[in-house]
Design a protein around this motif. Structure first.
Motif, PDB file in Angstrom:
ATOM      1  N   LEU A  44      23.263 -15.805 -77.890  1.00 51.09           N
ATOM      2  CA  LEU A  44      22.020 -15.203 -77.400  1.00 51.09           C
ATOM      3  C   LEU A  44      22.049 -13.687 -77.562  1.00 51.09           C
ATOM      4  CD1 LEU A  44      21.392 -17.286 -74.153  1.00 51.09           C
ATOM      5  CD2 LEU A  44      20.069 -17.359 -76.274  1.00 51.09           C
ATOM      6  N   VAL A  45      23.184 -13.078 -77.225  1.00 48.86           N
ATOM      7  CA  VAL A  45      23.296 -11.629 -77.376  1.00 48.86           C
ATOM      8  C   VAL A  45      23.207 -11.252 -78.850  1.00 48.86           C
ATOM      9  CG1 VAL A  45      24.820  -9.638 -77.062  1.00 48.86           C
ATOM     10  CG2 VAL A  45      24.623 -11.346 -75.253  1.00 48.86           C
ATOM     11  N   SER A  46      23.893 -12.008 -79.708  1.00 48.25           N
ATOM     12  CA  SER A  46      23.850 -11.729 -81.151  1.00 48.25           C
ATOM     13  C   SER A  46      22.449 -11.893 -81.707  1.00 48.25           C
ATOM     14  CB  SER A  46      24.822 -12.657 -81.895  1.00 48.25           C
ATOM     15  OG  SER A  46      26.152 -12.435 -81.488  1.00 48.25           O
ATOM     16  N   LEU A  47      21.734 -12.885 -81.192  1.00 49.28           N
ATOM     17  CA  LEU A  47      20.351 -13.101 -81.630  1.00 49.28           C
ATOM     18  C   LEU A  47      19.471 -11.921 -81.236  1.00 49.28           C
ATOM     19  CD1 LEU A  47      18.348 -15.143 -82.921  1.00 49.28           C
ATOM     20  CD2 LEU A  47      17.916 -15.997 -80.612  1.00 49.28           C
ATOM     21  N   ASP A  48      19.680 -11.408 -80.023  1.00 50.81           N
ATOM     22  CA  ASP A  48      18.910 -10.249 -79.573  1.00 50.81           C
ATOM     23  C   ASP A  48      19.215  -9.015 -80.428  1.00 50.81           C
ATOM     24  OD1 ASP A  48      17.710 -11.721 -77.572  1.00 50.81           O
ATOM     25  OD2 ASP A  48      19.166 -11.143 -76.035  1.00 50.81           O
ATOM     26  N   VAL A  49      20.491  -8.812 -80.733  1.00 50.56           N
ATOM     27  CA  VAL A  49      20.880  -7.668 -81.571  1.00 50.56           C
ATOM     28  C   VAL A  49      20.295  -7.811 -82.973  1.00 50.56           C
ATOM     29  CG1 VAL A  49      22.821  -6.461 -82.640  1.00 50.56           C
ATOM     30  CG2 VAL A  49      22.995  -7.240 -80.275  1.00 50.56           C
ATOM     31  N   GLY A  59      18.165 -17.634 -67.961  1.00 51.88           N
ATOM     32  CA  GLY A  59      16.943 -17.913 -68.720  1.00 51.88           C
ATOM     33  C   GLY A  59      16.000 -16.743 -68.846  1.00 51.88           C
ATOM     34  N   ALA A  60      16.362 -15.596 -68.294  1.00 52.36           N
ATOM     35  CA  ALA A  60      15.479 -14.426 -68.367  1.00 52.36           C
ATOM     36  C   ALA A  60      15.429 -13.892 -69.795  1.00 52.36           C
ATOM     37  CB  ALA A  60      15.971 -13.336 -67.423  1.00 52.36           C
ATOM     38  N   PRO A  61      14.272 -13.409 -70.244  1.00 49.10           N
ATOM     39  CA  PRO A  61      14.170 -12.860 -71.603  1.00 49.10           C
ATOM     40  C   PRO A  61      14.821 -11.492 -71.684  1.00 49.10           C
ATOM     41  CG  PRO A  61      12.099 -12.563 -70.452  1.00 49.10           C
ATOM     42  CD  PRO A  61      12.979 -13.360 -69.530  1.00 49.10           C
ATOM     43  N   ASN A  62      15.087 -11.075 -72.914  1.00 48.16           N
ATOM     44  CA  ASN A  62      15.555  -9.716 -73.154  1.00 48.16           C
ATOM     45  C   ASN A  62      14.319  -8.825 -73.223  1.00 48.16           C
ATOM     46  OD1 ASN A  62      16.297  -7.253 -74.611  1.00 48.16           O
ATOM     47  ND2 ASN A  62      18.242  -8.253 -75.037  1.00 48.16           N
ATOM     48  N   ALA A  63      14.084  -8.044 -72.181  1.00 49.28           N
ATOM     49  CA  ALA A  63      12.850  -7.268 -72.089  1.00 49.28           C
ATOM     50  C   ALA A  63      12.733  -6.246 -73.210  1.00 49.28           C
ATOM     51  CB  ALA A  63      12.787  -6.566 -70.730  1.00 49.28           C
ATOM     52  N   THR A  64      13.860  -5.667 -73.616  1.00 46.60           N
ATOM     53  CA  THR A  64      13.840  -4.652 -74.681  1.00 46.60           C
ATOM     54  C   THR A  64      13.358  -5.248 -75.988  1.00 46.60           C
ATOM     55  OG1 THR A  64      15.671  -3.440 -73.642  1.00 46.60           O
ATOM     56  CG2 THR A  64      15.228  -2.994 -75.968  1.00 46.60           C
ATOM     57  N   VAL A  65      13.940  -6.369 -76.372  1.00 45.19           N
ATOM     58  CA  VAL A  65      13.583  -6.992 -77.647  1.00 45.19           C
ATOM     59  C   VAL A  65      12.187  -7.612 -77.585  1.00 45.19           C
ATOM     60  CG1 VAL A  65      14.263  -8.715 -79.370  1.00 45.19           C
ATOM     61  CG2 VAL A  65      16.020  -7.423 -78.144  1.00 45.19           C
ATOM     62  N   ALA A  66      11.831  -8.179 -76.446  1.00 44.20           N
ATOM     63  CA  ALA A  66      10.484  -8.759 -76.295  1.00 44.20           C
ATOM     64  C   ALA A  66       9.415  -7.690 -76.500  1.00 44.20           C
ATOM     65  CB  ALA A  66      10.340  -9.404 -74.924  1.00 44.20           C
ATOM     66  N   LYS A  67       9.675  -6.496 -75.994  1.00 42.40           N
ATOM     67  CA  LYS A  67       8.738  -5.389 -76.188  1.00 42.40           C
ATOM     68  C   LYS A  67       8.676  -4.974 -77.649  1.00 42.40           C
ATOM     69  CE  LYS A  67       7.784  -0.681 -74.540  1.00 42.40           C
ATOM     70  NZ  LYS A  67       8.250   0.409 -73.644  1.00 42.40           N
ATOM     71  N   LEU A  68       9.813  -4.978 -78.323  1.00 44.35           N
ATOM     72  CA  LEU A  68       9.861  -4.569 -79.730  1.00 44.35           C
ATOM     73  C   LEU A  68       9.128  -5.548 -80.642  1.00 44.35           C
ATOM     74  CD1 LEU A  68      13.538  -3.265 -80.122  1.00 44.35           C
ATOM     75  CD2 LEU A  68      11.429  -1.915 -80.149  1.00 44.35           C
ATOM     76  N   VAL A  69       9.323  -6.848 -80.425  1.00 43.72           N
ATOM     77  CA  VAL A  69       8.662  -7.822 -81.301  1.00 43.72           C
ATOM     78  C   VAL A  69       7.142  -7.765 -81.128  1.00 43.72           C
ATOM     79  CG1 VAL A  69      10.641  -9.377 -81.449  1.00 43.72           C
ATOM     80  CG2 VAL A  69       8.981  -9.705 -79.625  1.00 43.72           C
ATOM     81  N   THR A  70       6.698  -7.467 -79.914  1.00 44.20           N
ATOM     82  CA  THR A  70       5.257  -7.295 -79.689  1.00 44.20           C
ATOM     83  C   THR A  70       4.753  -6.053 -80.406  1.00 44.20           C
ATOM     84  OG1 THR A  70       5.420  -8.371 -77.518  1.00 44.20           O
ATOM     85  CG2 THR A  70       3.471  -7.022 -77.932  1.00 44.20           C
ATOM     86  N   LEU A  71       5.527  -4.973 -80.355  1.00 46.05           N
ATOM     87  CA  LEU A  71       5.160  -3.742 -81.047  1.00 46.05           C
ATOM     88  C   LEU A  71       5.039  -3.963 -82.552  1.00 46.05           C
ATOM     89  CD1 LEU A  71       4.783  -0.612 -81.132  1.00 46.05           C
ATOM     90  CD2 LEU A  71       7.286  -0.452 -81.297  1.00 46.05           C
ATOM     91  N   VAL A  72       6.025  -4.640 -83.128  1.00 42.04           N
ATOM     92  CA  VAL A  72       6.008  -4.910 -84.570  1.00 42.04           C
ATOM     93  C   VAL A  72       4.810  -5.777 -84.939  1.00 42.04           C
ATOM     94  CG1 VAL A  72       7.218  -6.108 -86.430  1.00 42.04           C
ATOM     95  CG2 VAL A  72       8.487  -4.611 -84.894  1.00 42.04           C
TER      96      VAL A  72
END
Length: 261
Positions: A206-211, A75-88
């Motif tokens: 989930l991985v595909s969604l993150d990509v 259940g842990a978030p993808n930290a890389t993508v979470a940071k990117l969506v906040t940046l955008v």
């Protein structure tokens, strides 16, 4: 001269209230500042894209995310993508605000409606329409963060399967005294939760969604950068008509406020 200038600035209204001279001048100043920064913002975003997204294929990004997911807690978030969506989201909010200021600058530069000699006004309307279209497109990027987190949470519900189970035990005993038989019974239940089988397709989803979101963030920043470059080109190529739509050169009665650009 001051009265003419004031009357021309005061023409725009919000609801039933006219803009004051100071308010109009503030709008013009902030709009001019936003327009002056268009090229710099395009360069800034270009540098941000280069530093945030190294040249990697999506297959490589997918492999990295799979490795992260395998070692992360359920259940842990993808930290890389979470940071990117906040940046955008933050860059999009800033862009929307700056483009709004540029729109207001054009609006305040528009002369009074009259017959003839409206080519410059048509140019103003065209540029304002283009800027608005860019702003609306960028504004939709603000919602991408919430949609991504919602879609990912929905996928996690499927990927992490918990099946409730219960165990019931019953015991009976008999006691006989003076030809009288007494039966005693007791029942106990215990609830447990068992993890169901992991479905590999949900994990891959989930991985595909993150990509997918990683690539979407890249494209959104590129689109923002391009919007700034296009807006800058529009203002540079049409500067004279935008500032002086009727070509009065400062003497005509329908002239807008020219000194702010």
């Amino acid at each position: 001269m001051f009265y003419i200038l004031y009357s021309l600035i005061e023409t725009p209204t919000f609801g039933s209230r006219r803009l004051s001279f100071c308010e109009a001048m503030d709008f013009l100043a902030s709009g001019a500042a936003a327009i002056a920064k268009l090229e710099a913002r395009s360069v800034e975003l270009h540098g941000l894209i280069g530093s945030t997204f190294p040249p990697k294929s999506l297959d490589a990004i997918s492999a990295e995310f799979e490795a992260q997911a395998s070692s992360a807690a359920p259940g842990a978030p993808n930290a890389t993508v979470a940071k990117l969506v906040t940046l955008v989201r933050e860059e999009a909010a800033r862009s929307v605000d700056e483009l709004k200021q540029a729109e207001m600058w054009i609006y305040l530069k528009a002369p009074a409606v009259s017959d003839g000699n409206n080519f410059g006004v048509d140019v103003q309307n065209f540029v304002a329409g283009e800027i608005k279209a860019m702003r609306v497109a960028i504004q939709e990027m603000v919602d991408s963060a919430s949609k991504y987190h919602w879609d990912r949470a929905t996928g996690l519900e499927k990927a992490i399967v918990n099946e409730p189970a219960s165990e019931i035990s019953e015991s009976k005993s008999e006691e006989k005294e003076n030809d009288k038989t007494t039966t005693k019974s007791s029942t106990s239940s215990k609830s447990t939760t068992k993890s169901g089988p992991k479905i590999l397709d949900f994990q891959r989803y989930l991985v595909s969604l993150d990509v997918k979101q990683y690539f979407a963030c890249y494209n959104q920043l590129v689109d923002m950068r391009n919007c700034y470059a296009k807006a800058n080109a529009l203002f540079i190529k049409n500067q004279k008509r935008l500032s002086d739509p009727r070509g009065d050169g400062g003497d005509g009665p329908d002239r807008g406020v020219m000194s702010m650009f």
